[in-house]
Design a protein around this motif. Structure first.
Motif, PDB file in Angstrom:
ATOM      1  N   GLY A   1      -7.671 -37.242 -27.977  1.00 49.31           N
ATOM      2  CA  GLY A   1      -7.751 -36.862 -29.400  1.00 49.31           C
ATOM      3  C   GLY A   1      -6.720 -35.846 -29.827  1.00 49.31           C
ATOM      4  O   GLY A   1      -6.543 -35.604 -31.033  1.00 49.31           O
ATOM      5  N   HIS A   2      -6.019 -35.215 -28.834  1.00 50.57           N
ATOM      6  CA  HIS A   2      -4.997 -34.246 -29.223  1.00 50.57           C
ATOM      7  C   HIS A   2      -3.849 -34.895 -29.983  1.00 50.57           C
ATOM      8  O   HIS A   2      -3.129 -34.207 -30.730  1.00 50.57           O
ATOM      9  N   ILE A   3      -3.710 -36.213 -29.770  1.00 53.53           N
ATOM     10  CA  ILE A   3      -2.667 -36.894 -30.558  1.00 53.53           C
ATOM     11  C   ILE A   3      -2.975 -36.843 -32.057  1.00 53.53           C
ATOM     12  O   ILE A   3      -2.095 -36.831 -32.905  1.00 53.53           O
ATOM     13  N   LEU A   4      -4.310 -36.814 -32.371  1.00 53.20           N
ATOM     14  CA  LEU A   4      -4.707 -36.695 -33.771  1.00 53.20           C
ATOM     15  C   LEU A   4      -4.250 -35.366 -34.363  1.00 53.20           C
ATOM     16  O   LEU A   4      -3.854 -35.283 -35.532  1.00 53.20           O
TER      17      LEU A   4
ATOM     18  N   VAL B   1      -1.636 -33.665 -33.519  1.00 49.15           N
ATOM     19  CA  VAL B   1      -0.196 -33.739 -33.785  1.00 49.15           C
ATOM     20  C   VAL B   1       0.076 -34.564 -35.045  1.00 49.15           C
ATOM     21  O   VAL B   1       0.900 -34.203 -35.902  1.00 49.15           O
ATOM     22  N   ILE B   2      -0.647 -35.705 -35.198  1.00 48.45           N
ATOM     23  CA  ILE B   2      -0.416 -36.570 -36.375  1.00 48.45           C
ATOM     24  C   ILE B   2      -0.800 -35.842 -37.655  1.00 48.45           C
ATOM     25  O   ILE B   2      -0.065 -35.844 -38.661  1.00 48.45           O
ATOM     26  N   ILE B   3      -1.958 -35.202 -37.650  1.00 48.43           N
ATOM     27  CA  ILE B   3      -2.415 -34.521 -38.872  1.00 48.43           C
ATOM     28  C   ILE B   3      -1.508 -33.342 -39.193  1.00 48.43           C
ATOM     29  O   ILE B   3      -1.180 -33.080 -40.365  1.00 48.43           O
ATOM     30  N   ALA B   4      -1.067 -32.599 -38.159  1.00 52.14           N
ATOM     31  CA  ALA B   4      -0.145 -31.484 -38.403  1.00 52.14           C
ATOM     32  C   ALA B   4       1.165 -31.975 -39.019  1.00 52.14           C
ATOM     33  O   ALA B   4       1.746 -31.321 -39.888  1.00 52.14           O
ATOM     34  N   THR B   5       1.613 -33.142 -38.547  1.00 54.67           N
ATOM     35  CA  THR B   5       2.838 -33.706 -39.118  1.00 54.67           C
ATOM     36  C   THR B   5       2.651 -34.076 -40.581  1.00 54.67           C
ATOM     37  O   THR B   5       3.573 -33.944 -41.406  1.00 54.67           O
ATOM     38  N   LEU B   6       1.434 -34.587 -40.917  1.00 54.23           N
ATOM     39  CA  LEU B   6       1.158 -34.949 -42.322  1.00 54.23           C
ATOM     40  C   LEU B   6       1.095 -33.726 -43.220  1.00 54.23           C
ATOM     41  O   LEU B   6       1.540 -33.760 -44.374  1.00 54.23           O
ATOM     42  N   LEU B   7       0.506 -32.631 -42.684  1.00 51.08           N
ATOM     43  CA  LEU B   7       0.241 -31.473 -43.540  1.00 51.08           C
ATOM     44  C   LEU B   7       1.383 -30.472 -43.546  1.00 51.08           C
ATOM     45  O   LEU B   7       1.641 -29.844 -44.578  1.00 51.08           O
ATOM     46  N   PHE B   8       2.042 -30.264 -42.415  1.00 53.67           N
ATOM     47  CA  PHE B   8       2.997 -29.168 -42.302  1.00 53.67           C
ATOM     48  C   PHE B   8       4.374 -29.713 -41.933  1.00 53.67           C
ATOM     49  O   PHE B   8       4.578 -30.918 -41.784  1.00 53.67           O
ATOM     50  N   SER B   9       5.255 -28.770 -41.763  1.00 52.23           N
ATOM     51  CA  SER B   9       6.603 -29.110 -41.316  1.00 52.23           C
ATOM     52  C   SER B   9       7.150 -27.941 -40.519  1.00 52.23           C
ATOM     53  O   SER B   9       6.658 -26.813 -40.617  1.00 52.23           O
ATOM     54  N   GLY B  10       8.139 -28.222 -39.683  1.00 47.45           N
ATOM     55  CA  GLY B  10       8.837 -27.164 -38.973  1.00 47.45           C
ATOM     56  C   GLY B  10       8.000 -26.497 -37.896  1.00 47.45           C
ATOM     57  O   GLY B  10       7.406 -27.150 -37.036  1.00 47.45           O
TER      58      GLY B  10
ATOM     59  N   ILE C   1     -14.275 -44.040 -31.800  1.00 51.84           N
ATOM     60  CA  ILE C   1     -14.008 -42.931 -32.727  1.00 51.84           C
ATOM     61  C   ILE C   1     -12.543 -42.518 -32.646  1.00 51.84           C
ATOM     62  O   ILE C   1     -11.874 -42.316 -33.681  1.00 51.84           O
ATOM     63  N   HIS C   2     -12.015 -42.395 -31.416  1.00 50.88           N
ATOM     64  CA  HIS C   2     -10.618 -41.992 -31.284  1.00 50.88           C
ATOM     65  C   HIS C   2      -9.670 -43.026 -31.889  1.00 50.88           C
ATOM     66  O   HIS C   2      -8.702 -42.683 -32.588  1.00 50.88           O
ATOM     67  N   LEU C   3      -9.948 -44.320 -31.592  1.00 52.00           N
ATOM     68  CA  LEU C   3      -9.081 -45.374 -32.116  1.00 52.00           C
ATOM     69  C   LEU C   3      -9.149 -45.443 -33.637  1.00 52.00           C
ATOM     70  O   LEU C   3      -8.138 -45.572 -34.317  1.00 52.00           O
ATOM     71  N   PHE C   4     -10.364 -45.363 -34.149  1.00 46.03           N
ATOM     72  CA  PHE C   4     -10.526 -45.425 -35.615  1.00 46.03           C
ATOM     73  C   PHE C   4      -9.830 -44.237 -36.292  1.00 46.03           C
ATOM     74  O   PHE C   4      -9.131 -44.384 -37.298  1.00 46.03           O
ATOM     75  N   SER C   5     -10.039 -43.062 -35.713  1.00 46.92           N
ATOM     76  CA  SER C   5      -9.427 -41.863 -36.291  1.00 46.92           C
ATOM     77  C   SER C   5      -7.900 -41.946 -36.227  1.00 46.92           C
ATOM     78  O   SER C   5      -7.195 -41.646 -37.204  1.00 46.92           O
ATOM     79  N   ALA C   6      -7.398 -42.349 -35.022  1.00 46.88           N
ATOM     80  CA  ALA C   6      -5.950 -42.461 -34.882  1.00 46.88           C
ATOM     81  C   ALA C   6      -5.378 -43.495 -35.854  1.00 46.88           C
ATOM     82  O   ALA C   6      -4.347 -43.272 -36.496  1.00 46.88           O
ATOM     83  N   GLY C   7      -6.066 -44.632 -35.956  1.00 49.64           N
ATOM     84  CA  GLY C   7      -5.584 -45.660 -36.891  1.00 49.64           C
ATOM     85  C   GLY C   7      -5.613 -45.173 -38.334  1.00 49.64           C
ATOM     86  O   GLY C   7      -4.681 -45.419 -39.118  1.00 49.64           O
ATOM     87  N   PHE C   8      -6.692 -44.471 -38.681  1.00 46.29           N
ATOM     88  CA  PHE C   8      -6.823 -43.979 -40.058  1.00 46.29           C
ATOM     89  C   PHE C   8      -5.708 -42.986 -40.388  1.00 46.29           C
ATOM     90  O   PHE C   8      -5.021 -43.089 -41.425  1.00 46.29           O
ATOM     91  N   PHE C   9      -5.479 -42.016 -39.494  1.00 45.20           N
ATOM     92  CA  PHE C   9      -4.469 -41.005 -39.776  1.00 45.20           C
ATOM     93  C   PHE C   9      -3.059 -41.576 -39.659  1.00 45.20           C
ATOM     94  O   PHE C   9      -2.146 -41.137 -40.369  1.00 45.20           O
ATOM     95  N   LEU C  10      -2.862 -42.543 -38.727  1.00 42.80           N
ATOM     96  CA  LEU C  10      -1.555 -43.199 -38.685  1.00 42.80           C
ATOM     97  C   LEU C  10      -1.286 -43.993 -39.962  1.00 42.80           C
ATOM     98  O   LEU C  10      -0.154 -44.051 -40.455  1.00 42.80           O
ATOM     99  N   TYR C  11      -2.385 -44.612 -40.465  1.00 45.39           N
ATOM    100  CA  TYR C  11      -2.240 -45.325 -41.747  1.00 45.39           C
ATOM    101  C   TYR C  11      -1.812 -44.348 -42.850  1.00 45.39           C
ATOM    102  O   TYR C  11      -0.926 -44.646 -43.667  1.00 45.39           O
ATOM    103  N   LEU C  12      -2.457 -43.167 -42.860  1.00 37.58           N
ATOM    104  CA  LEU C  12      -2.073 -42.173 -43.863  1.00 37.58           C
ATOM    105  C   LEU C  12      -0.622 -41.738 -43.678  1.00 37.58           C
ATOM    106  O   LEU C  12       0.113 -41.561 -44.658  1.00 37.58           O
ATOM    107  N   ALA C  13      -0.216 -41.562 -42.427  1.00 41.54           N
ATOM    108  CA  ALA C  13       1.167 -41.147 -42.176  1.00 41.54           C
ATOM    109  C   ALA C  13       2.157 -42.201 -42.651  1.00 41.54           C
ATOM    110  O   ALA C  13       3.157 -41.896 -43.322  1.00 41.54           O
ATOM    111  N   VAL C  14       1.861 -43.465 -42.275  1.00 40.20           N
ATOM    112  CA  VAL C  14       2.759 -44.542 -42.702  1.00 40.20           C
ATOM    113  C   VAL C  14       2.760 -44.673 -44.221  1.00 40.20           C
ATOM    114  O   VAL C  14       3.805 -44.881 -44.853  1.00 40.20           O
ATOM    115  N   LYS C  15       1.554 -44.539 -44.809  1.00 41.35           N
ATOM    116  CA  LYS C  15       1.464 -44.640 -46.273  1.00 41.35           C
ATOM    117  C   LYS C  15       2.278 -43.527 -46.934  1.00 41.35           C
ATOM    118  O   LYS C  15       2.991 -43.759 -47.931  1.00 41.35           O
TER     119      LYS C  15
END
Length: 584
Positions: free
Chosen positions: A81-84, A86-95, A139-153
C-alpha cells in the motif's frame, strides 16, 4: 479523492463484517478512516488543500504500517500500500514533499524488515485465511486503480488544458499581432508627429511623420534623450509632470537634423501607470511652419490696411475745410438768389433756387457725417463739455427735426420733466444723437406717432440721463438689428432708393454715445416700430467748481473717449446686408 476513500472505508467495513468472523480491528480502522475522510473534506472546503492532503497521507501511512506489522510483516499485502502514498503525494504535491513521502515509505519498509528479522513482530491480529488475503489484495488493487485513474485523468486534463492554453495563446498572439499592426498603421498614417518617452525622457517610439518632420532615421532617435528634438524640454512645468491625457497645446520649436528650428503646436501627456510603476509620456506635435508664414503675411497685410485706412481718415479729416467752403458758398449764393427772386416775385426762379439750396444743404449734411466718422476713426474727434439746459436743447432739436416729422403726417409727444434741469456734457454730440434718432424715426414712420422721453436714473450708484425715442414705423428684423450700428450698411437697394441715407447716422450716434461714456440699446419688431434708449452719465453742474466747469472731463467720459477712438476699425467695418436696416 476523499469521497472515494470514505466510500471504500464503508465498503471494506461491510465486507469484513459480513464475510469474516474476526472483525475487531476492522471495526476500529475503517470507521476511523471514514471519519478522517469526512474531516479532511471540511478542510478542503476551507481551501486548506495541502494540510488536508498531508493529514490524509500520514493517516494512510499509519494504517498501512499497522496492517503490515499485524499481518505478515514485510510479506503482508498491506506493505504494497505504500505505492498508494507515493501516487497520492504525486497528485497532491510537487517537488520536495513528494520526495519526502517516498523517503518515508522506503524507511517504513526497511523498518518493518528490521523488526521482522529481529523477531519483534507483534502478534497477528487478523487470521491468515484466503478470504482475508483476498480482501486485502482487493482493497489494495481497487485503491491503486482508483488513484491511478485519478492520476491519469489529471494528466489527461492537464494535457487538454495545455492544448487549450496553447490554442488560446496562439489566438491571443494573433490578436496581439493584429492589434500591433493596426496600431502601427495608425501611427504610420498620422499626419502629426508622435514621440513616446520613457520616465527618464528617453525616446522609445517615433512615427513616420516625426521622421519626415525632423529628417532623422529611427536609429538616430531611438534611445536618445528628447532634448535632442526639443532643446528647451523641461522649461515648462508640464514637461516634468505632464497631466494624464491630452492638455492644451502650446507653441514650441523642434530642432531638425540640420539644427534648424521647426515651429510646432506641442502637446505632452503622461501615460497611465502600470503595476505601481510610473508610465512614460507621449508627445504630439503639428508642424505650423506654413501657419506662421501665413500669420506673418496676414499681420503685414493688416498693418498695411490699417495704415491705409488711417491715411484715408486723416485725409478726409484734413479736407474738412476744403470740402465745406465751396458748399457753403453755393448755399450762401443760393440764399441770396432766393431772397432776390422773392423780392422780385419770380415764383418759378424761387422754386429752382430752393432746389439748389436743399441739394446743397443735403450734400453738406452727408459730407459732415463722413467727416465726423473720419475724425472718429483718426482719433481726432474731441469732446467739448459745457453746461446747458436739457429742455432748451430739446426745443432746439424739435425746431430742426419738426418739419421732417410733420412732412410724413406724424405726431410727436415730448416728456421732459423740469427736474432734469441743467447738465454738464457735450451739447453738440448729445444734440446730434437726438437729431439722428428723431430724423430716423420720422423717415421710417408714416402717419404714426413718435415719442421722446427724458429721465434721470440711478444705475450702480451712478447718475445717468436717459433719452428714449420710440416710433410706430416699419420696424426691423433681428438680423437687421445686429448690423444696425455698422457704417455704410444698407440692407438692400430698395431701402436706399425709397428712404435715402448713407447708413452713417446710427454709426456716428453709437460712436458719440461710446465717447461720452454711455450706451445705446435698440428694440424693434418688424411692422410694429422701434425703440432706442440712450443712457449717458449725468454730471450735475452744481458738483463742479468754477475752474473745472469749462474744461473738466469726468474720468468715465475720458476713458470712453479714448476707447472709442481706439475702436476706429469697428465703426469702419463694412458687413454684408441682410434686410433694410435703418440708418440716417
Amino acid at each position: 479523492m476523499l469521497l472515494g476513500c470514505a466510500g471504500m472505508s464503508v465498503v471494506a467495513l461491510l465486507v469484513q463484517v459480513i464475510a469474516l468472523e474476526h472483525t475487531q480491528l476492522a471495526l476500529l480502522i475503517y470507521p476511523a478512516a471514514f471519519l478522517c475522510s469526512v474531516s479532511l473534506l471540511a478542510l478542503v472546503r476551507r481551501r486548506r488543500l495541502q494540510l488536508a492532503g498531508s493529514v490524509f497521507l500520514i493517516f494512510l501511512w499509519a494504517a498501512i504500517t499497522l496492517g503490515a506489522l499485524t499481518y505478515g510483516g514485510i510479506r503482508s499485502p498491506s506493505a504494497g500500500g505504500h505505492i498508494l502514498i507515493v501516487i497520492i503525494a504525486t497528485l497532491l504535491f510537487s517537488g520536495r514533499l513528494v520526495l519526502m513521502f517516498v523517503a518515508l515509505s522506503l524507511a517504513t519498509l526497511a523498518g518493518i524488515l528490521a523488526v521482522e528479522e529481529l523477531g519483534y513482530l507483534p502478534e497477528r491480529l487478523t487470521p491468515d485465511t484466503p478470504e482475508v488475503a483476498f480482501i486485502a489484495h482487493f482493497i489494495h488493487l481497487f485503491s491503486a486503480g482508483f488513484f491511478l485513474y485519478l492520476a491519469v485523468k489529471n494528466l489527461q486534463d492537464a494535457r487538454l488544458r495545455a492544448r487549450q492554453g496553447a490554442s488560446k495563446a496562439a489566438e491571443l498572439l494573433r490578436e496581439a499581432t493584429a492589434a500591433k499592426n493596426y496600431a502601427d498603421n495608425i501611427l504610420a498614417s498620422m499626419a502629426e508627429s508622435l514621440i513616446v518617452l520613457d520616465p527618464r525622457g528617453t525616446i522609445v517610439t517615433v512615427n513616420k511623420a516625426s521622421l519626415d518632420l525632423l529628417g532623422y532615421t529611427p536609429e538616430l532617435l531611438l534611445g536618445k534623450n528628447f532634448t535632442l528634438v526639443l532643446p528647451d524640454f523641461g522649461a515648462l512645468a508640464t514637461d516634468a509632470e505632464p497631466p494624464v491625457g491630452a492638455h492644451e497645446p502650446v507653441e514650441r520649436s523642434y530642432r531638425n537634423a540640420e539644427g534648424r528650428p521647426v515651429p510646432v503646436l506641442f502637446s505632452h501627456a503622461r501615460l497611465p501607470e502600470a503595476q505601481g510603476e510610473r508610465g512614460g509620456s507621449v508627445c504630439v506635435a503639428s508642424d505650423i511652419t506654413q501657419l506662421k508664414h501665413a500669420e506673418n503675411s496676414l499681420r503685414e497685410a493688416k498693418q498695411i490696411a490699417e495704415e491705409a485706412s488711417l491715411a484715408k481718415s486723416r485725409f478726409l479729416a484734413n479736407m474738412s475745410h476744403e470740402l465745406r467752403t465751396p458748399l457753403n458758398a453755393v448755399i450762401g449764393y443760393a440764399e441770396m438768389l432766393l431772397e432776390e427772386a422773392e423780392e422780385r416775385q419770380i415764383a418759378s426762379s424761387a422754386d429752382e433756387v430752393r432746389k439748389i439750396q436743399f441739394a446743397g444743404k443735403h450734400l453738406l449734411g452727408l459730407i459732415s457725417d463722413i467727416l465726423d466718422l473720419s475724425k472718429i476713426e483718426a482719433g481726432r474727434m474731441d469732446i467739448h463739455l459745457e453746461t446747458f439746459d436739457v429742455a432748451d436743447m430739446i426745443d432746439t432739436v424739435l425746431g430742426t427735426v419738426g418739419p421732417m416729422i410733420a412732412k410724413n403726417g406724424n405726431q410727436i409727444s415730448i416728456s421732459c420733466p423740469p427736474s432734469i434741469g441743467f447738465i454738464h456734457a457735450d451739447l453738440t454730440k448729445i444734440r446730434q444723437i437726438l437729431l439722428n434718432l428723431l430724423s430716423n424715426a420720422a423717415k421710417f414712420t408714416d402717419k404714426g406717432s413718435i415719442r421722446l422721453s427724458v429721465s434721470r436714473l440711478l444705475q450702480g450708484g451712478t447718475q445717468t440721463i436717459q433719452f428714449l425715442i420710440a416710433d410706430t414705423g416699419i420696424g426691423m428684423t433681428q438680423g437687421q438689428v445686429t448690423q444696425l450700428f455698422q457704417a455704410f450698411s444698407q440692407g438692400d437697394s430698395s431701402t436706399s432708393r425709397r428712404y435715402g441715407g448713407t447708413g452713417l447716422g446710427l454709426a456716428i450716434t453709437k460712436a458719440f454715445a461710446d465717447m461720452l461714456g454711455g450706451t445705446i440699446e435698440v428694440q424693434s419688431k418688424l411692422g410694429a416700430g422701434t425703440v432706442f434708449v440712450v443712457r449717458l452719465p449725468f454730471v450735475n453742474p452744481r458738483d463742479l467748481s468754477g475752474s473745472k466747469r469749462s474744461t473738466a472731463l469726468p474720468p468715465e467720459i475720458a476713458d470712453a473717449a479714448r476707447a472709442a477712438a481706439a475702436r476706429a476699425g469697428l465703426i469702419a467695418a463694412r458687413p454684408g446686408g441682410e434686410g433694410p436696416p435703418r440708418g440716417a
